[in-house]
Design a protein around this motif. Sequence first.
Motif, PDB file in Angstrom:
ATOM      1  N   LEU A 156       0.846  -1.195   0.000  1.00 10.39           N
ATOM      2  CA  LEU A 156       0.000   0.000   0.000  1.00 10.39           C
ATOM      3  C   LEU A 156       0.881   1.243   0.000  1.00 10.39           C
ATOM      4  N   LYS A 157       0.396   2.290  -0.618  1.00 13.38           N
ATOM      5  CA  LYS A 157       1.126   3.552  -0.649  1.00 13.38           C
ATOM      6  C   LYS A 157       0.170   4.688  -0.314  1.00 13.38           C
ATOM      7  N   MET A 158       0.613   5.604   0.541  1.00 11.57           N
ATOM      8  CA  MET A 158      -0.164   6.789   0.893  1.00 11.57           C
ATOM      9  C   MET A 158       0.644   8.011   0.460  1.00 11.57           C
ATOM     10  N   VAL A 159       0.060   8.828  -0.404  1.00 12.50           N
ATOM     11  CA  VAL A 159       0.768   9.970  -0.982  1.00 12.50           C
ATOM     12  C   VAL A 159      -0.008  11.247  -0.700  1.00 12.50           C
ATOM     13  N   GLY A 160       0.696  12.304  -0.319  1.00 17.54           N
ATOM     14  CA  GLY A 160       0.009  13.559  -0.048  1.00 17.54           C
ATOM     15  C   GLY A 160       0.881  14.771  -0.291  1.00 17.54           C
ATOM     16  N   SER A 161       0.229  15.919  -0.487  1.00 20.28           N
ATOM     17  CA  SER A 161       0.945  17.188  -0.643  1.00 20.28           C
ATOM     18  C   SER A 161      -0.016  18.334  -0.372  1.00 20.28           C
ATOM     19  N   VAL A 162       0.534  19.508  -0.158  1.00 20.95           N
ATOM     20  CA  VAL A 162      -0.279  20.716  -0.013  1.00 20.95           C
ATOM     21  C   VAL A 162      -0.843  21.071  -1.384  1.00 20.95           C
ATOM     22  N   ILE A 163      -2.153  21.337  -1.455  1.00 22.59           N
ATOM     23  CA  ILE A 163      -2.749  21.707  -2.743  1.00 22.59           C
ATOM     24  C   ILE A 163      -3.283  23.137  -2.751  1.00 22.59           C
ATOM     25  N   TRP A 164      -3.399  23.739  -1.546  1.00 31.06           N
ATOM     26  CA  TRP A 164      -3.926  25.112  -1.470  1.00 31.06           C
ATOM     27  C   TRP A 164      -3.535  25.727  -0.135  1.00 31.06           C
ATOM     28  N   VAL A 165      -3.310  27.024  -0.129  1.00 31.99           N
ATOM     29  CA  VAL A 165      -3.104  27.748   1.127  1.00 31.99           C
ATOM     30  C   VAL A 165      -3.884  29.051   1.091  1.00 31.99           C
ATOM     31  N   SER A 215       2.815  27.854  -4.924  1.00 34.27           N
ATOM     32  CA  SER A 215       2.863  28.131  -6.359  1.00 34.27           C
ATOM     33  C   SER A 215       2.692  26.829  -7.136  1.00 34.27           C
ATOM     34  N   PRO A 216       1.456  26.516  -7.568  1.00 31.90           N
ATOM     35  CA  PRO A 216       1.238  25.296  -8.356  1.00 31.90           C
ATOM     36  C   PRO A 216       2.016  25.370  -9.664  1.00 31.90           C
ATOM     37  N   GLU A 217       2.579  24.236 -10.075  1.00 35.36           N
ATOM     38  CA  GLU A 217       3.415  24.233 -11.275  1.00 35.36           C
ATOM     39  C   GLU A 217       2.767  23.477 -12.434  1.00 35.36           C
ATOM     40  N   THR A 218       2.255  22.290 -12.177  1.00 39.75           N
ATOM     41  CA  THR A 218       1.671  21.489 -13.249  1.00 39.75           C
ATOM     42  C   THR A 218       0.196  21.839 -13.437  1.00 39.75           C
ATOM     43  N   GLU A 219      -0.368  21.391 -14.555  1.00 38.17           N
ATOM     44  CA  GLU A 219      -1.787  21.636 -14.812  1.00 38.17           C
ATOM     45  C   GLU A 219      -2.655  20.971 -13.751  1.00 38.17           C
ATOM     46  N   ARG A 220      -2.250  19.792 -13.318  1.00 35.42           N
ATOM     47  CA  ARG A 220      -2.986  19.082 -12.274  1.00 35.42           C
ATOM     48  C   ARG A 220      -2.960  19.865 -10.967  1.00 35.42           C
ATOM     49  N   GLU A 221      -1.799  20.385 -10.604  1.00 37.18           N
ATOM     50  CA  GLU A 221      -1.672  21.163  -9.371  1.00 37.18           C
ATOM     51  C   GLU A 221      -2.503  22.441  -9.435  1.00 37.18           C
ATOM     52  N   LYS A 222      -2.529  23.073 -10.599  1.00 35.74           N
ATOM     53  CA  LYS A 222      -3.327  24.288 -10.769  1.00 35.74           C
ATOM     54  C   LYS A 222      -4.820  23.974 -10.659  1.00 35.74           C
ATOM     55  N   PHE A 223      -5.220  22.843 -11.216  1.00 39.33           N
ATOM     56  CA  PHE A 223      -6.627  22.423 -11.144  1.00 39.33           C
ATOM     57  C   PHE A 223      -7.041  22.163  -9.699  1.00 39.33           C
ATOM     58  N   LEU A 224      -6.196  21.448  -8.951  1.00 45.13           N
ATOM     59  CA  LEU A 224      -6.498  21.152  -7.550  1.00 45.13           C
ATOM     60  C   LEU A 224      -6.547  22.432  -6.718  1.00 45.13           C
ATOM     61  N   PHE A 225      -5.660  23.378  -7.022  1.00 44.35           N
ATOM     62  CA  PHE A 225      -5.645  24.652  -6.304  1.00 44.35           C
ATOM     63  C   PHE A 225      -6.961  25.403  -6.529  1.00 44.35           C
ATOM     64  N   GLU A 226      -7.413  25.444  -7.772  1.00 44.07           N
ATOM     65  CA  GLU A 226      -8.657  26.154  -8.092  1.00 44.07           C
ATOM     66  C   GLU A 226      -9.859  25.495  -7.426  1.00 44.07           C
ATOM     67  N   GLU A 227      -9.881  24.171  -7.406  1.00 40.32           N
ATOM     68  CA  GLU A 227     -10.973  23.457  -6.735  1.00 40.32           C
ATOM     69  C   GLU A 227     -10.987  23.766  -5.241  1.00 40.32           C
ATOM     70  N   ALA A 228      -9.813  23.743  -4.627  1.00 40.30           N
ATOM     71  CA  ALA A 228      -9.719  24.019  -3.193  1.00 40.30           C
ATOM     72  C   ALA A 228     -10.091  25.465  -2.888  1.00 40.30           C
ATOM     73  N   GLU A 229      -9.724  26.372  -3.770  1.00 38.78           N
ATOM     74  CA  GLU A 229     -10.082  27.785  -3.600  1.00 38.78           C
ATOM     75  C   GLU A 229     -11.597  27.952  -3.617  1.00 38.78           C
ATOM     76  N   ALA A 230     -12.263  27.231  -4.517  1.00 39.66           N
ATOM     77  CA  ALA A 230     -13.722  27.295  -4.599  1.00 39.66           C
ATOM     78  C   ALA A 230     -14.361  26.731  -3.331  1.00 39.66           C
ATOM     79  N   ARG A 231     -13.799  25.649  -2.800  1.00 40.28           N
ATOM     80  CA  ARG A 231     -14.330  25.071  -1.559  1.00 40.28           C
ATOM     81  C   ARG A 231     -14.153  26.030  -0.390  1.00 40.28           C
ATOM     82  N   SER A 232     -13.020  26.720  -0.361  1.00 41.81           N
ATOM     83  CA  SER A 232     -12.768  27.680   0.708  1.00 41.81           C
ATOM     84  C   SER A 232     -13.787  28.817   0.673  1.00 41.81           C
ATOM     85  N   LYS A 233     -14.065  29.327  -0.512  1.00 37.71           N
ATOM     86  CA  LYS A 233     -15.047  30.406  -0.654  1.00 37.71           C
ATOM     87  C   LYS A 233     -16.437  29.938  -0.241  1.00 37.71           C
ATOM     88  N   LEU A 234     -16.761  28.687  -0.581  1.00 37.15           N
ATOM     89  CA  LEU A 234     -18.068  28.139  -0.218  1.00 37.15           C
ATOM     90  C   LEU A 234     -18.193  27.992   1.296  1.00 37.15           C
TER      91      LEU A 234
END
Length: 240
Positions: A156-165, A215-234
């Motif tokens: 099993l593998k568990m992977v994580g990182s910061v996606i939004w601040v 500072s998100p670098e990849t398209e995936r990281e930018k997408f996750l950042f935008e999703e998290a930003e929307a959740r924060s506003k909600l």
Amino acid sequence: MELNCSSPKTIPVVSTFTGKGSDSSSTRKPISLWPGMYHSPVTNALWEARSKIFERLLDPPKDAPPQSELLTKSPSQSRTTIFYNFSSDYILREQYRDPWNEVRMGMLLEDLDALAGTISVKHCSDDDSTTRPLLLVTAAVDKIVLKKPISVDIDLKMVGSVIWVGRSSIEIQLDVIQSPKEESDVSHSVALAANFIFVARDSKTGKAAAVNRLSPETEREKFLFEEAEARSKLRKKKSG
């Protein structure tokens, strides 16, 4: 998909009990393997990793000032992996096994929180032993989605990182990945996904403290950042 634990950001997990009963031919588990009788192996591994990574930051001067300049970090700088070698570590399997031959969810949740905490410390560290570290507290578990049963007989593998601040809050995404050898589709290997939110407090005043920027670098990281930003506003909208 092969689970490779050779990465420097990968922390291998080993069983926290050795001695009688480690023989797979044993018919009865020793008391040390009973639920509630030991600390999570992941918690032990993460605390050991933290002590090595942040050894010189753990004992700042009593009059240490707060961090004066915020840094900008990428998600990859906080990305951390935990590797469970279930296939060859009998004791580790028994420590995580539930009556249905799956992973005990209570222990997995404990591990998720411990890993999220380590990731938040990585992101908030300024690598300066003269400043006082922040207090980081789990504020919420935004979501946990179990996508499929998690076997205790497969690595099993568990992977994580910061996606939004935000100013003083951090969102961390964690994926629990398990894939049988015959499974080649990576998208089907994520067994559980979770999002944790941490808040930062000044360790001296107890007030909210600003955290390093992201500072998100990849398209995936930018997408996750935008999703998290929307959740924060909600969340802010719901709280009034």
